[in-house]
Write a protein that holds these residues in place. Structure first.
Motif, PDB file in Angstrom:
ATOM      1  N   UNK A  34     -15.559  52.480   1.328  1.00 13.92           N
ATOM      2  CA  UNK A  34     -16.310  51.433   2.013  1.00 13.92           C
ATOM      3  C   UNK A  34     -15.279  50.619   2.782  1.00 13.92           C
ATOM      4  N   UNK A  35     -15.456  50.562   4.085  1.00 14.10           N
ATOM      5  CA  UNK A  35     -14.497  49.891   4.970  1.00 14.10           C
ATOM      6  C   UNK A  35     -15.147  48.623   5.503  1.00 14.10           C
ATOM      7  N   UNK A  36     -14.450  47.496   5.403  1.00 15.87           N
ATOM      8  CA  UNK A  36     -15.001  46.244   5.921  1.00 15.87           C
ATOM      9  C   UNK A  36     -13.997  45.537   6.823  1.00 15.87           C
ATOM     10  N   UNK A  58      -9.080  43.271   8.422  1.00 14.72           N
ATOM     11  CA  UNK A  58      -9.639  42.198   9.245  1.00 14.72           C
ATOM     12  C   UNK A  58      -9.011  42.215  10.633  1.00 14.72           C
ATOM     13  N   UNK A  59      -9.845  41.986  11.605  1.00  9.51           N
ATOM     14  CA  UNK A  59      -9.391  41.991  12.996  1.00  9.51           C
ATOM     15  C   UNK A  59      -8.281  40.967  13.237  1.00  9.51           C
ATOM     16  N   UNK A  60      -8.372  39.813  12.571  1.00  6.88           N
ATOM     17  CA  UNK A  60      -7.419  38.725  12.821  1.00  6.88           C
ATOM     18  C   UNK A  60      -6.005  39.072  12.338  1.00  6.88           C
ATOM     19  N   UNK A  61      -5.884  40.081  11.511  1.00  6.48           N
ATOM     20  CA  UNK A  61      -4.557  40.477  11.017  1.00  6.48           C
ATOM     21  C   UNK A  61      -3.834  41.427  11.971  1.00  6.48           C
ATOM     22  N   UNK A  62      -4.477  41.712  13.097  1.00  6.29           N
ATOM     23  CA  UNK A  62      -3.881  42.629  14.078  1.00  6.29           C
ATOM     24  C   UNK A  62      -3.804  41.970  15.445  1.00  6.29           C
ATOM     25  N   UNK A  84     -18.944  59.174   9.201  1.00  9.13           N
ATOM     26  CA  UNK A  84     -18.860  57.710   9.100  1.00  9.13           C
ATOM     27  C   UNK A  84     -20.266  57.144   9.287  1.00  9.13           C
ATOM     28  N   UNK A  85     -20.694  56.278   8.380  1.00 10.72           N
ATOM     29  CA  UNK A  85     -21.967  55.571   8.516  1.00 10.72           C
ATOM     30  C   UNK A  85     -21.687  54.094   8.749  1.00 10.72           C
ATOM     31  N   UNK A  86     -22.055  53.594   9.914  1.00  7.91           N
ATOM     32  CA  UNK A  86     -21.970  52.159  10.169  1.00  7.91           C
ATOM     33  C   UNK A  86     -23.214  51.517   9.544  1.00  7.91           C
ATOM     34  N   UNK A  87     -22.989  50.537   8.681  1.00  7.19           N
ATOM     35  CA  UNK A  87     -24.111  49.917   7.964  1.00  7.19           C
ATOM     36  C   UNK A  87     -23.939  48.406   8.030  1.00  7.19           C
ATOM     37  N   UNK A  88     -24.402  47.829   9.143  1.00  8.60           N
ATOM     38  CA  UNK A  88     -24.204  46.397   9.339  1.00  8.60           C
ATOM     39  C   UNK A  88     -22.766  46.093   9.704  1.00  8.60           C
ATOM     40  N   UNK A  89     -22.102  47.031  10.397  1.00 16.28           N
ATOM     41  CA  UNK A  89     -20.732  46.795  10.885  1.00 16.28           C
ATOM     42  C   UNK A  89     -20.865  46.146  12.257  1.00 16.28           C
ATOM     43  N   UNK A  90     -20.486  44.873  12.359  1.00 14.21           N
ATOM     44  CA  UNK A  90     -20.836  44.080  13.534  1.00 14.21           C
ATOM     45  C   UNK A  90     -19.714  44.042  14.567  1.00 14.21           C
ATOM     46  N   UNK A  91     -19.121  45.194  14.811  1.00 14.74           N
ATOM     47  CA  UNK A  91     -18.002  45.245  15.749  1.00 14.74           C
ATOM     48  C   UNK A  91     -18.205  46.468  16.645  1.00 14.74           C
TER      49      UNK A  91
END
Ligand code: GAR
Length: 209
Positions: A34-36, A58-62, A84-91
């Motif tokens: 599970x990737x967040x 997290x995006x902010x760490x890059x 890969x299943x995107x499940x409420x991935x808001x990016x």
């Protein structure tokens, strides 16, 4: 069994419905990670409680989007997911990333696509005077919520509905639809071809979810 990575940003209820389906021995897929992109995503705690492998990037760490995606791809190289299943991935995911998993990446969106792609789908369906609403699972392509539709579920839209009550009703159908769509893909009963999702004829009718 196909190896599935589920991407989340929030509560993770769809992730759990996929994990539940995968827990059945005869299901053709298993959740391997599970990737967040959010450390605070409620779904991460739920995944940990299930004993699922979790990865938080997290995006902010890059420095930028490219670096963020490169880190996710590197992590996936270790895990070797088939799907890969995107499940409420808001990016929004870049074309480069998507091409690595072309035809192997699904997303669930809480509207009857191609209607109401993007945000605030439920309020927009209410404002449009729709009498039905629903959800769609589609292959991921570069355009947001634009990829070929794999499966759809329908619910009534009632006169007294608010965005919240409608979202809750649609979500119950999402939880049935996404495992069904994943099963189709894992069994090779749906594939992306010439911009369409081609399904085997014996696929169940979505309306009979
Ligand atoms: C779900 O309704 C999903 O369809 C939606 O976010 C919710 C996530 O809930 N996705 C999008 O709006 C993507 N554009 P969950 O975290 O409980 O699965």
């Amino acid at each position: 069994r196909k190896r599935v990575a589920v991407f989340i940003s929030g509560g993770g209820s769809n992730m759990l419905s996929l994990a539940d389906a995968c827990a059945a021995e005869d299901f053709p897929a298993e959740v391997v990670a599970v990737v967040s992109d959010k450390a605070t995503a409620g779904g991460i705690a739920k995944a940990v409680a299930r004993g699922l492998k979790t990865l938080v990037l997290e995006r902010k760490d890059f420095a930028g989007k490219a670096e963020h995606e490169a880190a996710i791809l590197a992590a996936l190289d270790e895990i070797q997911p088939d799907i890969i299943c995107l499940a409420g991935y808001m990016r929004l995911i870049s074309g480069d990333f998507i091409s690595r998993y072309e035809g192997r990446m699904l997303n669930i969106h809480p509207s009857l696509l191609p209607l109401f792609a993007g945000l605030h789908t439920h309020q927009r369906a209410i404002d449009a005077g729709m009498k039905i609403a629903g959800c769609s699972v589609h292959f991921v392509t570069e355009g947001m919520d634009e990829g070929p539709i794999v499966a759809q579920g329908v619910v009534p839209l009632l006169p007294e509905d608010t965005a919240d009550t409608l979202a809750a009703r649609v979500l119950t159908v999402e939880h049935r639809l996404y495992p069904l769509a994943l099963k189709l893909l894992a069994e090779g009963k749906v594939r992306m071809e010439n911009g369409k999702a081609v399904r085997a004829t014996e696929s169940p009718a979505d309306v009979a979810l």
